[in-house]
Design an enzyme around this catalytic site. Structure first.
Site, short mmCIF file in Angstrom:
data_model
loop_
_atom_site.label_atom_id
_atom_site.label_comp_id
_atom_site.label_asym_id
_atom_site.label_seq_id
_atom_site.Cartn_x
_atom_site.Cartn_y
_atom_site.Cartn_z
N GLU A 177 3.35 6.98 -0.31
CA GLU A 177 2.04 7.57 -0.60
C GLU A 177 1.39 8.13 0.67
OE1 GLU A 177 0.45 5.12 -4.51
OE2 GLU A 177 0.04 4.30 -2.52
N ASP B 204 3.72 2.09 -0.23
CA ASP B 204 2.56 2.54 0.56
C ASP B 204 2.95 3.65 1.53
OD1 ASP B 204 1.08 0.65 -0.74
OD2 ASP B 204 1.03 -0.78 0.92
N ASP C 257 -2.12 8.68 -2.74
CA ASP C 257 -2.13 8.17 -4.10
C ASP C 257 -2.77 9.17 -5.05
OD1 ASP C 257 -2.05 5.99 -6.18
OD2 ASP C 257 -4.21 6.17 -5.99
N GLU D 278 -2.55 6.61 2.86
CA GLU D 278 -2.07 6.04 1.60
C GLU D 278 -3.08 6.28 0.48
OE1 GLU D 278 -1.86 1.67 -0.40
OE2 GLU D 278 -1.74 1.80 1.78
#
Length: 263
Positions: free
Chosen positions: A152, A149, A80, A76
């Site tokens: 990502e 989450d 991102d 995650e």
């Protein structure tokens, strides 16, 4: 000699073995779900462990006493950063008349939790997540923060396994079309951007026309056309005249950008 109260070596070994972290083991049904996901997305992971890890929630890891590094939190973190870079690159190339401030606002509306959760929901990622029973019972599978989450983490896993080009291709089918279709236009004032561009180069006068109204009164749709010196630059639709004009201006900017690229 009195018998020792200490457990035998074998008992201690079995006890330690039960407490020790274990490797991830999926059921046949779970494996099939991941196969179906890859077929649906037309992707093929070389390292399937990365794919599974992207969908593994920390509650599942804790409940099944799996190695903590096998949850999706690290992926995650990476995803991102990859997502911000990918969206930034797209906006930079697609809207070459857009200011840094407007690009920042638009990017923020695209990579925020509600948007990412919606992307994950559309791709049915929630059905794939490996959750602990407690998280499952409290509706974690549909929780926006969890879905965002997971999206990502999937981007992070895809980047590690296939590289940035594959990530960009995936986004080209999932997120970029939404940007072009005006899904985030409520965050932007495309009319002001178009006006600034026209005035900057003294290209002439722009005019907005409502060329069509359709649908019943309770569900009206307007079609707007923006013209430059009588020539149509863009056409947009919306539930209000203002929304239709914004979409027309967005289309005009995209057309202008394409012409600029050809010079």
């Amino acid at each position: 000699m009195p018998q020792s109260s200490r457990p035998s070596k074998r008992a201690r070994y079995q006890h330690d073995r039960r407490r020790a972290p274990r490797k991830m083991v999926l059921s046949k049904d779970q494996k099939q779900k991941f196969d179906e996901l890859m077929e649906r997305l037309q992707l093929n992971f070389d390292n399937r462990k990365l794919l599974i890890q992207a969908f593994t929630h920390s509650s599942y890891v804790n409940e099944h006493r799996i190695f903590s590094c096998q949850d999706n939190e690290r992926l995650e973190f990476l995803g991102d950063a990859v997502l911000e870079l990918s969206v930034s690159q797209f906006l930079f190339k697609q809207f070459n008349t857009m200011s840094e401030g407007d690009m920042t606002k638009l990017r923020a509306s695209i990579v925020c939790e509600p948007s990412l959760a919606l992307f994950a929901q559309e791709l049915k990622f929630g059905e794939m997540v490996l959750l602990g029973k407690g998280e499952e019972m409290t509706g974690g599978r549909a929780r926006p923060a969890l879905l965002a989450d997971v999206f990502e983490a999937f981007i992070g896993a895809l980047y590690l396994d296939q590289g940035l080009d594959t990530v960009l291709e995936f986004l080209n089918h999932t997120i970029y079309p939404k940007i072009n279709d005006g899904a985030f236009s409520h965050m932007m004032d495309f009319k002001s951007q178009l006006q600034e561009f026209i005035q900057r180069d003294n290209l002439g006068l722009i005019q907005y026309l409502i060329v069509q109204e359709r649908g019943p009164a309770h569900n009206r749709e307007f079609v707007s056309e923006v013209q430059l010196n009588g020539e149509t630059l863009g056409v947009g639709t919306g539930r209000s005249k203002k929304e239709a004009e914004q979409h027309a201006a967005q289309q005009a900017l995209m057309n202008v950008n394409e012409k600029e690229k050809l010079k």
